[in-house]
Scaffold this motif. Sequence first.
Motif, PDB file in Angstrom:
ATOM      1  N   ALA A  37       0.747  -1.062  -0.188  1.00 32.69           N
ATOM      2  CA  ALA A  37       0.001   0.085  -0.349  1.00 32.69           C
ATOM      3  C   ALA A  37       0.870   0.969  -0.012  1.00 32.69           C
ATOM      4  N   TYR A  38       0.086   2.429  -0.539  1.00 29.12           N
ATOM      5  CA  TYR A  38       1.441   3.878  -0.280  1.00 29.12           C
ATOM      6  C   TYR A  38       2.092   3.878   0.584  1.00 29.12           C
ATOM      7  N   GLU A  39       0.825   3.911   1.610  1.00 24.26           N
ATOM      8  CA  GLU A  39       1.559   4.447   3.662  1.00 24.26           C
ATOM      9  C   GLU A  39       2.972   3.243   3.722  1.00 24.26           C
ATOM     10  N   ASP A  40       2.862   2.447   2.929  1.00 23.84           N
ATOM     11  CA  ASP A  40       3.457   1.597   3.466  1.00 23.84           C
ATOM     12  C   ASP A  40       4.842   1.669   2.347  1.00 23.84           C
ATOM     13  N   ARG A  41       4.335   2.121   1.353  1.00 21.53           N
ATOM     14  CA  ARG A  41       5.647   2.202   0.126  1.00 21.53           C
ATOM     15  C   ARG A  41       6.522   3.545   0.937  1.00 21.53           C
ATOM     16  N   LEU A  42       6.024   4.671   1.572  1.00 23.51           N
ATOM     17  CA  LEU A  42       6.068   5.578   2.232  1.00 23.51           C
ATOM     18  C   LEU A  42       7.003   4.973   3.000  1.00 23.51           C
ATOM     19  N   GLY A  43       6.853   4.003   3.697  1.00 23.14           N
ATOM     20  CA  GLY A  43       7.957   3.548   4.959  1.00 23.14           C
ATOM     21  C   GLY A  43       9.530   2.919   4.139  1.00 23.14           C
ATOM     22  N   VAL A  44       8.522   2.134   3.107  1.00 20.80           N
ATOM     23  CA  VAL A  44       9.691   1.993   1.796  1.00 20.80           C
ATOM     24  C   VAL A  44      11.539   2.693   1.269  1.00 20.80           C
ATOM     25  N   ILE A  45      10.541   3.709   1.538  1.00 24.66           N
ATOM     26  CA  ILE A  45      11.346   5.447   0.760  1.00 24.66           C
ATOM     27  C   ILE A  45      12.349   5.950   1.881  1.00 24.66           C
ATOM     28  N   GLU A  46      11.327   5.388   3.590  1.00 26.24           N
ATOM     29  CA  GLU A  46      12.235   5.463   3.801  1.00 26.24           C
ATOM     30  C   GLU A  46      14.071   5.175   4.351  1.00 26.24           C
ATOM     31  N   ALA A  47      13.090   3.899   4.455  1.00 32.11           N
ATOM     32  CA  ALA A  47      13.822   3.051   3.966  1.00 32.11           C
ATOM     33  C   ALA A  47      15.359   3.144   3.832  1.00 32.11           C
ATOM     34  N   LEU A  48      15.096   3.280   1.887  1.00 28.39           N
ATOM     35  CA  LEU A  48      16.071   3.255   1.457  1.00 28.39           C
ATOM     36  C   LEU A  48      16.461   4.781   1.225  1.00 28.39           C
ATOM     37  N   TRP A  49      16.255   5.628   1.857  1.00 32.43           N
ATOM     38  CA  TRP A  49      16.957   6.429   2.454  1.00 32.43           C
ATOM     39  C   TRP A  49      18.231   6.752   4.196  1.00 32.43           C
TER      40      TRP A  49
END
Length: 146
Positions: free
Chosen positions: A92-104
């Motif tokens: 889900a989009y909200e969880d993809r934000l968490g993926v981006i945070e993890a990548l950063w």
Amino acid sequence: MFADFLKRLTQPRPAPLTDSDARLALAALLVRVARADHDYAPEEKARIDRILMARYALAETDAAALRAEAETLESEAPDTVRFTKSIKEAVAYEDRLGVIEALWSVVLADGARDDHEDALLRMVANLLGINDRDSALARQRVAKPT
């Protein structure tokens, strides 16, 4: 094992990822971002392990084993698009934000931002359907000293 996984990802209409495949795809994406500057630092490896431990409630040894599998997969994978497409469809989009945070978090783990890492993260965020503003806010959140 990895050949089959990559074959499934490269099909014109890949099936949705299983939970274990989604874990492996995310871990491989984390590794790809860490390797983008051609300096796969110990701090980045440790950060990937911590992310995997927290995200999937893994023991340290299990997270390290998943990262090791992801390192092999990442080196054999043809491109980033298929990882991100599979993750986008599975998360889900909200969880993809968490993926981006993890990548950063991985990009910033070694204390240096590189143009290659920044470019890859911009592309990945776009492929995951995350706009530049949300990606920048995610970067700011993980860059805050704790």
